[in-house]
Each structure stands twice: as structure tokens, then as C-alpha cells.
Design a protein around this motif. Sequence first.
Motif, PDB file in Angstrom:
ATOM      1  N   ARG A  42       0.850  -1.192   0.000  1.00  0.00           N
ATOM      2  CA  ARG A  42       0.000   0.000   0.000  1.00  0.00           C
ATOM      3  C   ARG A  42       0.887   1.244   0.000  1.00  0.00           C
ATOM      4  N   PHE A  43       0.287   2.378  -0.393  1.00  0.00           N
ATOM      5  CA  PHE A  43       0.971   3.664  -0.383  1.00  0.00           C
ATOM      6  C   PHE A  43       0.436   4.483   0.782  1.00  0.00           C
ATOM      7  N   VAL A  44       1.323   5.130   1.537  1.00  0.00           N
ATOM      8  CA  VAL A  44       0.939   5.987   2.654  1.00  0.00           C
ATOM      9  C   VAL A  44       1.731   7.289   2.566  1.00  0.00           C
ATOM     10  N   ASP A  45       1.289   8.291   3.319  1.00  0.00           N
ATOM     11  CA  ASP A  45       1.968   9.592   3.379  1.00  0.00           C
ATOM     12  C   ASP A  45       2.146  10.208   1.997  1.00  0.00           C
ATOM     13  N   CYS A  46       1.110  10.144   1.179  1.00  0.00           N
ATOM     14  CA  CYS A  46       1.163  10.655  -0.196  1.00  0.00           C
ATOM     15  C   CYS A  46       1.116  12.183  -0.216  1.00  0.00           C
ATOM     16  N   SER A  47       1.968  12.787  -1.042  1.00  0.00           N
ATOM     17  CA  SER A  47       1.897  14.228  -1.263  1.00  0.00           C
ATOM     18  C   SER A  47       0.695  14.525  -2.164  1.00  0.00           C
ATOM     19  N   ASP A  48       0.295  15.790  -2.219  1.00  0.00           N
ATOM     20  CA  ASP A  48      -0.841  16.171  -3.067  1.00  0.00           C
ATOM     21  C   ASP A  48      -0.574  15.891  -4.537  1.00  0.00           C
ATOM     22  N   ALA A  49       0.696  15.916  -4.962  1.00  0.00           N
ATOM     23  CA  ALA A  49       1.054  15.715  -6.371  1.00  0.00           C
ATOM     24  C   ALA A  49       1.319  14.250  -6.715  1.00  0.00           C
ATOM     25  N   PHE A  50       1.089  13.320  -5.777  1.00  0.00           N
ATOM     26  CA  PHE A  50       1.437  11.922  -6.007  1.00  0.00           C
ATOM     27  C   PHE A  50       0.651  11.309  -7.157  1.00  0.00           C
ATOM     28  N   THR A  51       1.376  10.826  -8.153  1.00  0.00           N
ATOM     29  CA  THR A  51       0.830  10.057  -9.280  1.00  0.00           C
ATOM     30  C   THR A  51       1.892   9.038  -9.671  1.00  0.00           C
ATOM     31  N   ILE A  52       1.473   7.815  -9.940  1.00  0.00           N
ATOM     32  CA  ILE A  52       2.434   6.760 -10.289  1.00  0.00           C
ATOM     33  C   ILE A  52       1.833   5.874 -11.379  1.00  0.00           C
ATOM     34  N   TRP A  53       2.670   5.376 -12.263  1.00  0.00           N
ATOM     35  CA  TRP A  53       2.239   4.395 -13.259  1.00  0.00           C
ATOM     36  C   TRP A  53       2.548   3.012 -12.718  1.00  0.00           C
ATOM     37  N   GLY A  54       1.558   2.143 -12.708  1.00  0.00           N
ATOM     38  CA  GLY A  54       1.757   0.758 -12.296  1.00  0.00           C
ATOM     39  C   GLY A  54       1.822  -0.126 -13.526  1.00  0.00           C
ATOM     40  N   VAL A  55       2.879  -0.878 -13.673  1.00  0.00           N
ATOM     41  CA  VAL A  55       3.029  -1.813 -14.787  1.00  0.00           C
ATOM     42  C   VAL A  55       3.011  -3.217 -14.194  1.00  0.00           C
ATOM     43  N   PHE A  56       2.061  -4.015 -14.631  1.00  0.00           N
ATOM     44  CA  PHE A  56       1.881  -5.363 -14.098  1.00  0.00           C
ATOM     45  C   PHE A  56       2.147  -6.358 -15.220  1.00  0.00           C
ATOM     46  N   TYR A  57       2.973  -7.350 -14.939  1.00  0.00           N
ATOM     47  CA  TYR A  57       3.301  -8.367 -15.932  1.00  0.00           C
ATOM     48  C   TYR A  57       2.947  -9.715 -15.340  1.00  0.00           C
ATOM     49  N   GLY A  58       2.036 -10.406 -15.978  1.00  0.00           N
ATOM     50  CA  GLY A  58       1.544 -11.656 -15.416  1.00  0.00           C
ATOM     51  C   GLY A  58       1.895 -12.870 -16.239  1.00  0.00           C
ATOM     52  N   PRO A  59       1.323 -14.014 -15.841  1.00  0.00           N
ATOM     53  CA  PRO A  59       1.590 -15.265 -16.552  1.00  0.00           C
ATOM     54  C   PRO A  59       1.115 -15.218 -18.001  1.00  0.00           C
ATOM     55  N   ASN A  60       1.750 -15.981 -18.822  1.00  0.00           N
ATOM     56  CA  ASN A  60       1.400 -16.089 -20.247  1.00  0.00           C
ATOM     57  C   ASN A  60       1.477 -14.742 -20.965  1.00  0.00           C
ATOM     58  N   GLY A  61       2.378 -13.861 -20.506  1.00  0.00           N
ATOM     59  CA  GLY A  61       2.563 -12.586 -21.186  1.00  0.00           C
ATOM     60  C   GLY A  61       1.474 -11.562 -20.930  1.00  0.00           C
ATOM     61  N   ARG A  62       0.542 -11.834 -20.010  1.00  0.00           N
ATOM     62  CA  ARG A  62      -0.540 -10.889 -19.712  1.00  0.00           C
ATOM     63  C   ARG A  62       0.053  -9.623 -19.109  1.00  0.00           C
ATOM     64  N   ARG A  63      -0.317  -8.467 -19.647  1.00  0.00           N
ATOM     65  CA  ARG A  63       0.217  -7.188 -19.183  1.00  0.00           C
ATOM     66  C   ARG A  63      -0.921  -6.226 -18.890  1.00  0.00           C
ATOM     67  N   ASP A  64      -0.654  -5.302 -17.979  1.00  0.00           N
ATOM     68  CA  ASP A  64      -1.629  -4.274 -17.642  1.00  0.00           C
ATOM     69  C   ASP A  64      -0.854  -3.036 -17.203  1.00  0.00           C
ATOM     70  N   VAL A  65      -1.290  -1.863 -17.631  1.00  0.00           N
ATOM     71  CA  VAL A  65      -0.667  -0.606 -17.228  1.00  0.00           C
ATOM     72  C   VAL A  65      -1.755   0.274 -16.650  1.00  0.00           C
ATOM     73  N   ARG A  66      -1.508   0.835 -15.467  1.00  0.00           N
ATOM     74  CA  ARG A  66      -2.507   1.689 -14.811  1.00  0.00           C
ATOM     75  C   ARG A  66      -1.837   2.935 -14.257  1.00  0.00           C
TER      76      ARG A  66
END
Length: 64
Positions: A31-55
Motif C-alpha cells: 500500500r501507499f501511505v503519506d502521499c503528497s498532493d502531487a502523487f501520481t504513479i504508473w503501475g506496470v503489471f506483468y503476469g503469466p502467459n505474457g498478460r500485461r496491464d498498465v494503470r
Amino acid sequence: MSGSASLVVGRNSCAFRTNDVLLTSANAYHRFVDCSDAFTIWGVFYGPNGRRDVRCVTCRGFRR
């Protein structure tokens, strides 16, 4: 990524800011805590069988 926050994985916590790269193990509870007001992050998830997701994640819904 912009802003700053802390990433908590299990019992460990690590502060981070713009230009840092964060990695966690698959299925690790985290989890993320103590976030600044400007906090933004890209999450890149790589799963089994080449499954990918970007959020794009902002601090809405995270504890400050």
C-alpha cells in the motif's frame, strides 16, 4: 511518477519521490501511505502467459 509517498510491503516501509522506481513481488500485499498532493504513479503489471496491464494511480483513496 510525480510527488512523493511511502510504499509499505508487509512490515517494511520505503519513502520514495519523483524518478524512483519501485518493485514488489507478485501477489505481495502493499500500500501507499503519506502521499503528497502531487502523487501520481504508473503501475506496470506483468503476469503469466505474457498478460500485461498498465494503470495510472493517484493518491485518491490512499491514506495521507
